[in-house]
Write a protein that holds these residues in place. Structure first.
Motif, PDB file in Angstrom:
ATOM      1  N   LEU A   1       0.898  -1.247  -0.134  1.00 29.18           N
ATOM      2  CA  LEU A   1       0.073   0.269  -0.007  1.00 29.18           C
ATOM      3  C   LEU A   1       0.854   1.181  -0.009  1.00 29.18           C
ATOM      4  O   LEU A   1       0.417   2.229  -0.773  1.00 29.18           O
ATOM      5  N   LEU A   2       1.893   1.380   0.695  1.00 28.59           N
ATOM      6  CA  LEU A   2       2.716   2.467   1.065  1.00 28.59           C
ATOM      7  C   LEU A   2       3.881   2.626  -0.164  1.00 28.59           C
ATOM      8  O   LEU A   2       4.066   3.811  -0.244  1.00 28.59           O
ATOM      9  N   THR A   3       4.430   1.668  -1.015  1.00 29.98           N
ATOM     10  CA  THR A   3       5.335   2.051  -1.561  1.00 29.98           C
ATOM     11  C   THR A   3       5.052   2.803  -2.898  1.00 29.98           C
ATOM     12  O   THR A   3       5.757   3.893  -3.066  1.00 29.98           O
ATOM     13  N   PRO A   4       3.932   2.774  -3.778  1.00 26.68           N
ATOM     14  CA  PRO A   4       3.632   3.766  -4.718  1.00 26.68           C
ATOM     15  C   PRO A   4       3.347   5.248  -3.951  1.00 26.68           C
ATOM     16  O   PRO A   4       4.073   6.142  -4.596  1.00 26.68           O
ATOM     17  N   TYR A   5       2.808   5.230  -2.991  1.00 23.98           N
ATOM     18  CA  TYR A   5       2.557   6.551  -2.372  1.00 23.98           C
ATOM     19  C   TYR A   5       3.821   7.273  -1.900  1.00 23.98           C
ATOM     20  O   TYR A   5       3.965   8.505  -2.325  1.00 23.98           O
ATOM     21  N   VAL A   6       4.741   6.488  -1.306  1.00 26.23           N
ATOM     22  CA  VAL A   6       6.187   7.157  -0.956  1.00 26.23           C
ATOM     23  C   VAL A   6       6.962   7.436  -2.228  1.00 26.23           C
ATOM     24  O   VAL A   6       7.775   8.410  -2.036  1.00 26.23           O
ATOM     25  N   GLY A   7       7.056   6.537  -2.903  1.00 27.94           N
ATOM     26  CA  GLY A   7       7.616   6.568  -4.409  1.00 27.94           C
ATOM     27  C   GLY A   7       7.143   8.057  -5.041  1.00 27.94           C
ATOM     28  O   GLY A   7       7.945   8.906  -5.478  1.00 27.94           O
ATOM     29  N   ARG A   8       5.891   8.392  -4.941  1.00 27.24           N
ATOM     30  CA  ARG A   8       5.241   9.779  -5.552  1.00 27.24           C
ATOM     31  C   ARG A   8       5.846  10.939  -4.747  1.00 27.24           C
ATOM     32  O   ARG A   8       5.999  11.865  -5.540  1.00 27.24           O
ATOM     33  N   LEU A   9       5.926  10.633  -3.636  1.00 23.97           N
ATOM     34  CA  LEU A   9       6.290  11.542  -2.950  1.00 23.97           C
ATOM     35  C   LEU A   9       7.895  11.946  -3.023  1.00 23.97           C
ATOM     36  O   LEU A   9       8.443  13.184  -3.122  1.00 23.97           O
ATOM     37  N   CYS A  10       8.723  10.894  -2.994  1.00 23.18           N
ATOM     38  CA  CYS A  10      10.104  10.914  -2.987  1.00 23.18           C
ATOM     39  C   CYS A  10      10.654  11.260  -4.443  1.00 23.18           C
ATOM     40  O   CYS A  10      11.648  12.132  -4.487  1.00 23.18           O
TER      41      CYS A  10
ATOM     42  N   HIS B   1      13.468  23.525  -2.350  1.00 23.26           N
ATOM     43  CA  HIS B   1      12.357  24.210  -3.322  1.00 23.26           C
ATOM     44  C   HIS B   1      11.455  23.052  -3.963  1.00 23.26           C
ATOM     45  O   HIS B   1      10.333  23.164  -4.011  1.00 23.26           O
ATOM     46  N   ARG B   2      12.204  21.751  -4.451  1.00 27.51           N
ATOM     47  CA  ARG B   2      11.419  20.974  -4.843  1.00 27.51           C
ATOM     48  C   ARG B   2      10.581  20.375  -3.579  1.00 27.51           C
ATOM     49  O   ARG B   2       9.332  20.014  -4.175  1.00 27.51           O
TER      50      ARG B   2
ATOM     51  N   VAL C   1       6.410  20.149  -4.505  1.00 29.39           N
ATOM     52  CA  VAL C   1       5.919  19.037  -4.583  1.00 29.39           C
ATOM     53  C   VAL C   1       4.732  18.895  -3.659  1.00 29.39           C
ATOM     54  O   VAL C   1       3.587  18.401  -3.819  1.00 29.39           O
ATOM     55  N   LEU C   2       4.936  19.328  -2.434  1.00 29.40           N
ATOM     56  CA  LEU C   2       3.997  19.276  -1.382  1.00 29.40           C
ATOM     57  C   LEU C   2       2.819  20.201  -1.593  1.00 29.40           C
ATOM     58  O   LEU C   2       1.573  19.917  -1.220  1.00 29.40           O
TER      59      LEU C   2
ATOM     60  N   HIS D   1       0.202  25.784   6.066  1.00 26.12           N
ATOM     61  CA  HIS D   1       0.326  25.267   7.354  1.00 26.12           C
ATOM     62  C   HIS D   1       0.800  23.912   7.420  1.00 26.12           C
ATOM     63  O   HIS D   1       1.714  23.480   8.206  1.00 26.12           O
ATOM     64  N   SER D   2       0.093  22.990   6.710  1.00 25.45           N
ATOM     65  CA  SER D   2       0.562  21.567   6.684  1.00 25.45           C
ATOM     66  C   SER D   2       2.103  21.565   6.074  1.00 25.45           C
ATOM     67  O   SER D   2       2.885  20.320   6.488  1.00 25.45           O
ATOM     68  N   VAL D   3       2.555  22.225   4.988  1.00 23.64           N
ATOM     69  CA  VAL D   3       3.669  22.072   4.497  1.00 23.64           C
ATOM     70  C   VAL D   3       4.821  22.543   5.471  1.00 23.64           C
ATOM     71  O   VAL D   3       5.694  21.848   5.815  1.00 23.64           O
ATOM     72  N   SER D   4       4.453  23.522   5.983  1.00 19.05           N
ATOM     73  CA  SER D   4       5.010  24.115   7.314  1.00 19.05           C
ATOM     74  C   SER D   4       5.424  23.008   8.362  1.00 19.05           C
ATOM     75  O   SER D   4       6.656  22.736   8.800  1.00 19.05           O
ATOM     76  N   ALA D   5       4.498  22.461   8.777  1.00 20.87           N
ATOM     77  CA  ALA D   5       4.573  21.228   9.800  1.00 20.87           C
ATOM     78  C   ALA D   5       5.432  20.187   9.449  1.00 20.87           C
ATOM     79  O   ALA D   5       6.230  19.627   9.929  1.00 20.87           O
ATOM     80  N   LEU D   6       5.261  19.567   8.057  1.00 23.80           N
ATOM     81  CA  LEU D   6       5.821  18.416   7.720  1.00 23.80           C
ATOM     82  C   LEU D   6       7.437  19.033   7.243  1.00 23.80           C
ATOM     83  O   LEU D   6       8.285  18.229   7.783  1.00 23.80           O
ATOM     84  N   LEU D   7       7.763  20.209   6.916  1.00 21.99           N
ATOM     85  CA  LEU D   7       8.978  20.472   6.886  1.00 21.99           C
ATOM     86  C   LEU D   7       9.819  21.174   8.124  1.00 21.99           C
ATOM     87  O   LEU D   7      11.119  21.127   7.861  1.00 21.99           O
ATOM     88  N   GLY D   8       9.065  21.368   8.903  1.00 22.88           N
ATOM     89  CA  GLY D   8       9.695  21.897  10.296  1.00 22.88           C
ATOM     90  C   GLY D   8      10.128  23.450  10.090  1.00 22.88           C
ATOM     91  O   GLY D   8      11.111  23.603  10.498  1.00 22.88           O
TER      92      GLY D   8
END
Length: 166
Positions: free
Chosen positions: A27-36, A121-122, A126-127, A136-143
């Protein structure tokens, strides 16, 4: 095939059920691959693998099984940025074929322009633009603070346009 009961699947994986771990991996592999992929570029497969390793080593720490995909997204983005930064210090490999929804040449051109951007920047592009997350979500994810997200997004889009027009 029926959709899996995600919370039960996560709990089973946390207890060490190998079948549940394999199902979550599927379940996770395609999702993680699309992000990475768009963040780490040619190192996308490595970033995906590293993120999945972290996810499955620390799955016992996930308190809310329904938050699996959000939790995995945080780990995937962090690992992709880390791998991209490490890769930026080495000689870039030639680009591999890019899977695309439409024209393969367009996808290759977009990937070429993305390669010219910094990992930070990438990640913001992407996010925000591919994943559709708010600032706000991007801020939380990237710290980073929200104004930093806005600044990076502005600069990333500007640099993308400049590189695209060349």
């Amino acid at each position: 095939m029926a959709a899996p009961d995600l919370p039960a699947l996560v709990r089973s994986a946390q207890r060490g059920d190998r079948m549940a771990v394999q199902e979550l991996l599927d379940l996770l592999t395609p999702y993680v691959g699309r992000l990475c992929g768009p963040i780490a570029l040619q190192d996308g497969p490595d970033a995906t693998q590293e993120a999945l390793i972290v996810i499955f080593r620390t799955i016992g720490q996930l308190r809310e099984p329904t938050a699996l995909f959000g939790w995995a997204r945080v780990i995937a983005v962090r690992e992709a940025v880390r791998i991209a930064r490490a890769g930026a210090r080495s000689v870039a490999d030639p680009l591999a074929e890019v899977p695309a929804r439409g024209d393969p040449q367009l996808a290759a051109d977009v990937r070429d322009v993305l390669e010219r951007l910094s990992p930070a920047h990438r990640a913001v592009l992407v996010l925000r633009d591919l994943e559709g997350l708010d600032e706000h979500s991007v801020s939380a994810l990237l710290g980073v603070p929200e104004p930093t997200v806005r600044t990076r997004l502005f600069r990333a889009r500007r640099n993308f346009r400049k590189a695209w027009d060349r």
